[in-house]
Scaffold this active site. Structure first.
Site, PDB file in Angstrom:
ATOM      1  N   THR A 242       0.834  -1.208   0.000  1.00  0.00           N
ATOM      2  CA  THR A 242       0.000   0.000   0.000  1.00  0.00           C
ATOM      3  C   THR A 242       0.868   1.258   0.000  1.00  0.00           C
ATOM      4  O   THR A 242       1.987   1.234   0.493  1.00  0.00           O
ATOM      5  CB  THR A 242      -0.873  -0.033   1.272  1.00  0.00           C
ATOM      6  OG1 THR A 242      -1.782  -1.101   1.127  1.00  0.00           O
ATOM      7  CG2 THR A 242      -1.621   1.253   1.510  1.00  0.00           C
ATOM      8  N   ARG A 270     -13.967  -8.239  -0.576  1.00  0.00           N
ATOM      9  CA  ARG A 270     -13.252  -7.784   0.630  1.00  0.00           C
ATOM     10  C   ARG A 270     -12.688  -6.355   0.439  1.00  0.00           C
ATOM     11  O   ARG A 270     -12.101  -6.010  -0.580  1.00  0.00           O
ATOM     12  CB  ARG A 270     -12.100  -8.749   0.923  1.00  0.00           C
ATOM     13  CG  ARG A 270     -11.278  -8.398   2.174  1.00  0.00           C
ATOM     14  CD  ARG A 270     -10.017  -7.615   1.828  1.00  0.00           C
ATOM     15  NE  ARG A 270      -9.127  -7.489   2.986  1.00  0.00           N
ATOM     16  CZ  ARG A 270      -8.084  -6.671   3.034  1.00  0.00           C
ATOM     17  NH1 ARG A 270      -7.789  -5.911   2.013  1.00  0.00           N
ATOM     18  NH2 ARG A 270      -7.341  -6.593   4.111  1.00  0.00           N
ATOM     19  N   GLY A 272     -10.314  -3.515   2.640  1.00  0.00           N
ATOM     20  CA  GLY A 272      -9.423  -3.436   3.799  1.00  0.00           C
ATOM     21  C   GLY A 272      -9.576  -2.141   4.574  1.00  0.00           C
ATOM     22  O   GLY A 272     -10.608  -1.460   4.505  1.00  0.00           O
ATOM     23  N   ASP A 273      -8.522  -1.812   5.292  1.00  0.00           N
ATOM     24  CA  ASP A 273      -8.544  -0.626   6.167  1.00  0.00           C
ATOM     25  C   ASP A 273      -8.286   0.677   5.406  1.00  0.00           C
ATOM     26  O   ASP A 273      -8.655   1.760   5.882  1.00  0.00           O
ATOM     27  CB  ASP A 273      -7.465  -0.762   7.244  1.00  0.00           C
ATOM     28  CG  ASP A 273      -6.072  -0.896   6.618  1.00  0.00           C
ATOM     29  OD1 ASP A 273      -5.896  -1.768   5.730  1.00  0.00           O
ATOM     30  OD2 ASP A 273      -5.168  -0.123   6.984  1.00  0.00           O
ATOM     31  N   THR A 293      -0.242   0.932   6.728  1.00  0.00           N
ATOM     32  CA  THR A 293      -0.064  -0.189   5.804  1.00  0.00           C
ATOM     33  C   THR A 293       0.107  -1.447   6.625  1.00  0.00           C
ATOM     34  O   THR A 293       0.816  -1.446   7.633  1.00  0.00           O
ATOM     35  CB  THR A 293       1.159   0.015   4.889  1.00  0.00           C
ATOM     36  OG1 THR A 293       1.401  -1.218   4.195  1.00  0.00           O
ATOM     37  CG2 THR A 293       2.408   0.415   5.644  1.00  0.00           C
ATOM     38  N   GLY A 296      -4.993  -5.434   6.919  1.00  0.00           N
ATOM     39  CA  GLY A 296      -6.104  -4.506   7.108  1.00  0.00           C
ATOM     40  C   GLY A 296      -7.142  -4.906   8.136  1.00  0.00           C
ATOM     41  O   GLY A 296      -7.710  -4.042   8.817  1.00  0.00           O
TER      42      GLY A 296
HETATM   43  N1  ASP Z   1      -3.742  -2.454   4.474  1.00  0.00           N
HETATM   44  C1  ASP Z   1      -3.971  -2.994   3.152  1.00  0.00           C
HETATM   45  C2  ASP Z   1      -5.184  -3.877   3.196  1.00  0.00           C
HETATM   46  O1  ASP Z   1      -5.345  -4.639   4.118  1.00  0.00           O
HETATM   47  C3  ASP Z   1      -2.828  -3.774   2.628  1.00  0.00           C
HETATM   48  C4  ASP Z   1      -1.510  -3.066   2.646  1.00  0.00           C
HETATM   49  O2  ASP Z   1      -1.230  -2.260   3.528  1.00  0.00           O
HETATM   50  O3  ASP Z   1      -0.708  -3.308   1.748  1.00  0.00           O
HETATM   51  O4  ASP Z   1      -5.961  -3.839   2.269  1.00  0.00           O
END
Ligand code: ASP
Length: 378
Positions: A242, A270, A272-273, A293, A296
């Site tokens: 990310t 799905r 994520g965060d 990052t 998530g």
């Molecule tokens: N936080 C991101 C997610 O879970 C993934 C990442 O940080 O690369 O979608």
């Protein structure tokens, strides 16, 4: 004032001596509080703590020490170990991080806003193959690329986000449009794409996001799944690529943004965060600006970005204390891998992570500039 005799003259001069010393003291206090020059800045240079990966710096004495502007970026945390990347690839990733810092700094230097700087820094990261966002987004279980992004303005507490978008070249631009041109915070999938398109956000054919080595990563996970008969395999020992940026501008305003392709082999829509305000992104002029990052699901459950801000607001922890507590204690205890970048209202920077590495960098108006990848940087 009339001087009647040499004696009278000496008496009068004595009266002025204390005033003279007061002026000298005031002058030297002013010099100590002035914007640090290169020598002072070098002394205050941050130190990376080997075991935590945390970057901290001395707290300024008062508001007068605040740099004119600060920009911090990340390109994802995860199993990033020295010696794994070829020297050419490592060089190219460092150049991509540098290009993002340059793009954001051009905005801040010219007196632009932190929100513009965040967007300017994230766009080149989204356009790079090296990071899991925009062009380099990972593949879902079904072989598509579904992207999430968010942006938040710490001055107004306005925020915008998109989730699961497949045709928007720069999801961070769509998140900004949601913030500024809709009455909502988070739009997803077709609806988000329709809204963004109607508001002039650039679209591309989904094939734009095809990157061979991302495709191969998905295929090897699917092979494992087939062999083990498992219904869902989360990528083990992942690199969470990310991207994100946080900034403090000349006006003292904070902003944060995050953009991602999520996690390889994600399915069932799905999200994520990264597009969740308070989980993957948060900014408030009262505390700090943050971009996350990592895995998530943990960042959502533990409301990571807001937790850091709340520890500063309610417990009066410094940015580095709060970020370190959440990333290196709370998340570590429950197995939540990842990192965070932040800048506070005084221009202090924190970049802790609990993985072996995190692509990261920052610059300040004082001339400090750092780009790091590993826990143990020379
Ligand atoms: N936080 C991101 C997610 O879970 C993934 C990442 O940080 O690369 O979608």
């Amino acid at each position: 004032m009339l001087i009647s005799s040499p004696h009278q003259m000496i008496v009068n001069m004595k009266k002025w001596i204390p005033l003279f010393f007061c002026c000298c003291l005031a002058l030297s206090a002013c010099q100590n509080n002035a914007e640090p020059g290169p020598a002072t800045a070098a002394k205050a240079a941050p130190t990376a703590t080997e075991d935590t990966g945390q970057t901290t710096e001395a707290q300024p004495a008062d508001q007068g020490d605040r740099p004119d502007y600060v920009l911090v970026i990340h390109g994802g945390a995860g199993s990033i170990r020295r010696g794994v990347l070829s020297p050419e690839r490592e060089k190219s990733i460092r150049q991509a991080l540098q290009a993002a810092l340059d793009a954001g700094e051009a905005v801040l230097k010219a007196g632009g806003s932190s929100i513009d700087a965040v967007q300017a820094a994230i766009i080149p990261l989204e356009n790079s193959l090296h990071f899991n966002a925009g062009k380099g987004a990972v593949f879902t279980h079904d072989g598509t690329n579904e992207m999430d992004a968010s942006i938040m303005d710490g001055a107004t507490m306005d925020a915008g986000a998109v989730g699961g978008v497949t045709i928007l070249k720069n999801p961070i631009v769509a998140a900004r449009a949601v913030m500024e041109k809709s009455p909502h915070v988070l739009l997803t999938r077709k609806g988000a794409e329709t809204f963004a398109t109607e508001n002039g956000v650039e679209t591309v054919d989904p094939s734009y996001f095809f990157v061979q080595d991302r495709w191969e990563t998905l295929q090897s996970i699917l092979d494992e799944e087939n062999k083990s008969g498992s219904r869902y395999t989360a990528p083990a020992n992942s690199k969470y690529g990310t991207v994100g940026a946080v900034a403090l501008d000349r006006q003292g305003n904070l902003a944060a943004g995050t953009s991602t392709g999520g996690m390889t082999n994600k399915r069932w829509g799905r999200i994520g965060d990264s597009p969740i305000i308070g989980a993957g992104t948060y900014a408030s002029n009262a505390t700090c600006a943050l971009s996350c990052t990592g895995h998530g699901e943990y960042y959502i459950r533990y409301a990571v970005a807001h937790d850091v801000s709340a520890l500063m607001e309610y417990k009066e922890l410094s940015l580095s204390e709060a970020a370190d507590l959440v990333i290196n204690e709370k998340l570590v205890k429950v197995g939540g891998a990842g990192g965070i970048i932040g800048v506070d209202a005084q221009g202090n920077v924190a970049m802790p992570f609990n993985t072996s590495g995190m692509y990261r960098g920052y610059l300040k108006s004082t001339g400090e500039k750092v780009i790091e990848m590993y826990k143990e940087e020379e």
